[in-house]
Structure formats: structure tokens, C-alpha cells
Write an enzyme that holds these catalytic residues in place. Structure first.
Site, PDB file in Angstrom:
ATOM      1  N   LYS A   1       3.589 -15.535   1.814  1.00  0.00           N
ATOM      2  CA  LYS A   1       3.468 -16.257   0.544  1.00  0.00           C
ATOM      3  C   LYS A   1       4.894 -16.594   0.103  1.00  0.00           C
ATOM      4  O   LYS A   1       5.351 -16.235  -0.989  1.00  0.00           O
ATOM      5  CB  LYS A   1       2.726 -15.353  -0.473  1.00  0.00           C
ATOM      6  CG  LYS A   1       2.319 -16.021  -1.754  1.00  0.00           C
ATOM      7  CD  LYS A   1       1.191 -17.027  -1.605  1.00  0.00           C
ATOM      8  CE  LYS A   1       0.917 -17.714  -2.934  1.00  0.00           C
ATOM      9  NZ  LYS A   1       0.040 -18.882  -2.815  1.00  0.00           N
TER      10      LYS A   1
ATOM     11  N   TYR B   1       0.818  -1.212   0.000  1.00  0.00           N
ATOM     12  CA  TYR B   1       0.000   0.000   0.000  1.00  0.00           C
ATOM     13  C   TYR B   1       0.852   1.263   0.000  1.00  0.00           C
ATOM     14  O   TYR B   1       0.358   2.353  -0.280  1.00  0.00           O
ATOM     15  CB  TYR B   1      -0.959   0.025   1.193  1.00  0.00           C
ATOM     16  CG  TYR B   1      -2.022  -1.059   1.154  1.00  0.00           C
ATOM     17  CD1 TYR B   1      -2.240  -1.828   0.011  1.00  0.00           C
ATOM     18  CD2 TYR B   1      -2.816  -1.326   2.253  1.00  0.00           C
ATOM     19  CE1 TYR B   1      -3.200  -2.819  -0.029  1.00  0.00           C
ATOM     20  CE2 TYR B   1      -3.789  -2.317   2.227  1.00  0.00           C
ATOM     21  CZ  TYR B   1      -3.972  -3.066   1.078  1.00  0.00           C
ATOM     22  OH  TYR B   1      -4.923  -4.049   1.050  1.00  0.00           O
TER      23      TYR B   1
ATOM     24  N   ASP C   1      -5.163  -7.036   5.721  1.00  0.00           N
ATOM     25  CA  ASP C   1      -6.383  -6.305   5.371  1.00  0.00           C
ATOM     26  C   ASP C   1      -7.487  -7.307   5.008  1.00  0.00           C
ATOM     27  O   ASP C   1      -8.619  -7.254   5.510  1.00  0.00           O
ATOM     28  CB  ASP C   1      -6.046  -5.405   4.164  1.00  0.00           C
ATOM     29  CG  ASP C   1      -7.144  -4.411   3.853  1.00  0.00           C
ATOM     30  OD1 ASP C   1      -8.128  -4.357   4.603  1.00  0.00           O
ATOM     31  OD2 ASP C   1      -7.018  -3.689   2.844  1.00  0.00           O
TER      32      ASP C   1
ATOM     33  N   ASP D   1      -2.984 -18.229   1.211  1.00  0.00           N
ATOM     34  CA  ASP D   1      -4.164 -18.870   0.606  1.00  0.00           C
ATOM     35  C   ASP D   1      -4.707 -19.951   1.534  1.00  0.00           C
ATOM     36  O   ASP D   1      -5.915 -20.080   1.744  1.00  0.00           O
ATOM     37  CB  ASP D   1      -3.854 -19.414  -0.801  1.00  0.00           C
ATOM     38  CG  ASP D   1      -2.496 -20.078  -0.895  1.00  0.00           C
ATOM     39  OD1 ASP D   1      -1.692 -19.955   0.054  1.00  0.00           O
ATOM     40  OD2 ASP D   1      -2.212 -20.724  -1.921  1.00  0.00           O
TER      41      ASP D   1
ATOM     42  N   ASP E   1     -10.713  -8.856   7.692  1.00  0.00           N
ATOM     43  CA  ASP E   1     -12.130  -8.681   7.343  1.00  0.00           C
ATOM     44  C   ASP E   1     -12.831 -10.033   7.295  1.00  0.00           C
ATOM     45  O   ASP E   1     -13.978 -10.179   7.721  1.00  0.00           O
ATOM     46  CB  ASP E   1     -12.284  -7.991   5.987  1.00  0.00           C
ATOM     47  CG  ASP E   1     -12.374  -6.477   6.151  1.00  0.00           C
ATOM     48  OD1 ASP E   1     -11.989  -5.970   7.225  1.00  0.00           O
ATOM     49  OD2 ASP E   1     -12.819  -5.791   5.207  1.00  0.00           O
TER      50      ASP E   1
END
Ligand code: NAD
Length: 365
Positions: free
Chosen positions: A191, A141, A247, A223, A251
């Protein structure tokens, strides 16, 4: 010297839910010897309307001086067409960056009274209590270079996923310390099978782990972590991960608990100064109707007591009071099964009444 708490109610339902938390702070000052000074200021659309700036300089200065900040929510459709730097959300991003709030704590707690509100079977989520620690000021980001440019006759968009050793190390320390105060299990999500930056992430987390021999560390690819959160969420205690993975996963974990009106969050810097805020937004669709659930804001106050004010006893009392109020069957509209629901202020008052009842019980013993 009394510690200062800065309240930033913001927009939409922000002022409604923060006013309930403010009432509770007053009770803690009055009846529980908390001794904090409480100040308030505008942020977001409310500040833009008065000053033409969603984060006026004096508000930023007051935030830097405070021990902790409790924010409601910012934003609304009327400000969506403003230039990006004038939009309410810009205030939040600037506040996080200026205070260097790199460690974002997102608990996903399911009060057993609300097990039926989850999208998963009650037995999978009953008593769920996960803490996701998300790196908040680095990663994709913020990485440079970024942009959209024309290459070979077509537009190409690009962002950069970058983490330095020091950025990884400080979020890892933050997560290990939180794991020490909980069940002593930490899962680092990356990852590393595809991304070099994740390989470095794993190396650094492993080396930080040597300072915390009491913590059981595991690693999981992002994943798989997303799949496991839905399959068997109670296997996790504390999860630490980078900005973008955090993020998305936070959620996802939050929704296991059923209602966005129940979810608090904290963002801390290295001196444990924190910005505490409900996960939900300004909910313009229900603003001004007394329908907002104030419990996310109240539980954010509880996190503030625990992580910035070192008042775990008061935090425990507040969490218990919320549990008792839910036991009593009181519900705001978002968590009610039927048409029997209370207003925002009635929910806040019930939590206060419960705090006072518990205090009197202790005094009588
Ligand atoms: P939202 O969280 O405001 O609302 C989503 C849905 O959840 C709505 O139906 C709303 O009524 C409901 N809801 C949210 N909080 C509730 C509560 N406490 N009690 C009961 N119901 C609740 O998300 P949105 O609609 O996508 O965004 C609305 C505005 O909020 C936008 O301007 C957005 O940019 C802003 N926003 C701000 C923040 C923040 O300040 N941190 C976070 C997310 C969105």
C-alpha cells in the site's frame, strides 16, 4: 541418518486427516524408498488435557529436531474460555515463532474436476494455480507498541505496522526462489501510496530483484489486488506480501477454489525446515464422524515432500494420484454434489491405491 517427520494431529478432525497422511508416508517408506522416520506428539487442546500446556517443552524440542512437521488442526469450543496463553491456538503461534517460520506458502489450486465448486464462473478459475507467499513473523500482528489505553477520557486502541529491511529482504528472496520454480512471474502487493512502510517494502523488493533477472516483477496496491483476484485471478502466478495483507488475500484466493477441505499450506524458515498444515481448522461440527476431507492434509504432505525433503518426484506422484481419484468421481461430503460421498479413510485409501497402481504401471513399462 534418516530424516525425522513429526506428526502433530491436534484436535477435532486433525487426528482423522493426519492419520490418512500417515498411511501415505508409510507407503512412501515401504514402496518408494523414502526412508523417513515418523514420530507423533500431542499439541493444542489434546496436549493441554494431558500436560496443562498446549505446547509441552518436549514437543517443542522434538519439533526443532525434526526435518519437517505435519500438523492437523488445533482448537475447539471447550478451550475457548482458557487464559490466552493456554489456548490451543497459542501453541501454533509459539511454534511458528520458535522455529522462525517467516515464509508462509498458501497455494490456491483449483483441480479442474472441481471447477463447479467455485463461487466464480468455471472459465475464470479452471486450472487456477496461484501461490501466495505471506510474511508470517513480522508486520502489524507483532509490531510494538500495541495496546488499548485511555486518552482524553476515552479508550484508544493501537497497533504498529513495522518491517525492517532484513525482514523484507528474506521474504522477497523466498518468493523469488519460488517464482523461479514456477512461471517466473512475481507480483509484490503493498500500500505504497499511503504507507511509508510499504514504500520501504517496494524499495527492498526492487533491490532483491536484481539478483533474479529471470523473474518478471510487478507491484500492485492491496485494494486493487483484492479486486483483481476476484475479477481475473489467473493473471497471477506468485504473489508476495506482508503478514496482514497476506492473511486476507490468501483466504480470499483460497475461497476461489471452492472447498476449504482441499487447501494445504506450508511455513518455512531459512533452512527450509517447515510446518505443513491444512488451511482448515479442527471442524468440531464434523469431528469423529468420518466426514472430513483428508485431501488438504494429503496435499500438505505433498508440499512437505517438495519444499523440505527435496522429493519433488514423490510430490508430483502424490498430486497426480489426488487428481486421478477426483477424476474417478470419488468425493467426500464437502465436495460432493449429491448424497453420494465417501468417508475420510476411503478417500485416503483411494489415493494410496492410485499411487500403487501408478507405480506398478511404471514398473511394467
Ligand atoms: P473450520 O475450518 O474448523 O470449519 C469451518 C467449516 O468448514 C465447518 O463447517 C467445517 O465442518 C468445514 N470443514 C473444515 N475442514 C473441513 C474438512 N477437512 N472437510 C470437510 N469440511 C471441513 O473453522 P472454524 O469452525 O472457524 O474453527 C473451528 C476451530 O478450529 C476453532 O477452535 C478455531 O480456533 C480452530 N482453527 C484452527 C486452525 C488451525 O489449527 N490452523 C485454523 C482455523 C481454525
Amino acid at each position: 541418518m534418516a530424516r525425522t517427520i513429526l506428526l502433530l494431529p491436534g484436535d477435532g478432525i486433525g487426528p482423522e486427516v493426519i492419520s490418512e497422511a500417515e498411511k501415505i508416508l508409510a507407503v512412501f517408506n515401504q514402496d518408494f524408498d523414502l526412508d523417513v522416520q515418523v514420530e507423533s506428539a500431542d499439541i493444542g487442546g489434546a496436549a493441554y488435557e494431558k500436560d496443562g500446556n498446549p505446547l509441552p517443552e518436549e514437543v517443542l524440542a522434538a519439533a526443532k529436531e525434526s526435518s519437517a512437521i505435519l500438523l492437523g488442526a488445533v482448537g475447539g469450543p471447550q478451550w475457548e474460555t482458557l487464559e490466552r496463553h493456554l489456548r490451543p491456538e497459542a501453541a501454533l503461534l509459539k511454534l511458528r515463532a520458535e522455529l522462525d517460520l517467516f515464509s508462509n506458502l498458501r497455494p490456491a489450486i483449483l483441480f479442474s474436476q472441481l471447477a463447479d465448486s467455485s463461487s466464480l464462473k468455471p472459465e475464470l478459475v479452471r486450472d487456477l494455480d496461484i501461490m501466495i507467499v505471506r510474511e508470517l513473523t513480522g508486520g502489524i500482528y507483532f509490531g510494538q507498541p500495541r495496546g488499548v489505553e485511555t486518552r482524553g477520557g476515552e479508550r484508544v486502541g493501537f497497533n504498529t505496522l513495522v518491517y525492517s529491511e532484513s525482514e523484507i529482504s528474506r521474504i522477497a528472496h523466498s518468493a523469488f526462489k519460488i517464482a523461479q520454480a514456477r512461471k517466473k512471474r512475481l507480483c509484490s502487493v503493498d500500500k505504497a501510496n499511503v504507507l511509508e512502510v510499504s514504500g520501504l517494502w517496494r524499495d527492498v523488493v526492487e533491490s532483491v530483484a536484481t539478483a533474479y533477472p529471470d523473474i518478471e516483477l510487478s507491484h500492485m496496491y492491496v485494494d486493487n489486488a483484492a479486486m483483481q483476484l476476484i475479477r481475473a485471478p489467473k493473471q497471477f502466478d506468485v504473489i508476495v506480501t506482508g503478514n496482514m495483507f497476506g492473511d486476507i488475500l490468501s483466504d480470499c484466493a483460497a475461497m476461489l477454489t471452492g472447498s476449504i477441505g482441499m487447501l494445504p499450506s506450508a511455513s518455512l524458515n531459512e533452512s527450509a525446515q517447515g510446518l505443513y498444515e491444512p488451511v482448515h481448522g479442527s471442524a468440531p461440527d464434523i469431528a469423529g464422524h468420518g466426514r472430513a476431507n483428508p485431501l488438504a492434509a494429503i496435499l500438505s504432505l505433498s508440499m512437505m515432500l517438495r519444499y523440505s525433503l527435496a522429493e519433488s518426484d514423490l510430490a508430483d506422484r502424490l498430486d497426480q494420484a489426488v487428481g486421478h481419484v477426483l477424476d474417478s468421481g470419488l468425493r467426500t461430503a464437502d465436495i460432493a454434489w449429491d448424497n453420494q460421498y465417501c468417508t475420510t479413510a476411503q478417500m485416503g485409501d483411494a489415493v494410496i491405491e492410485q499411487l500403487r497402481t501408478n507405480l506398478n504401471d511404471v514398473k511394467e513399462i
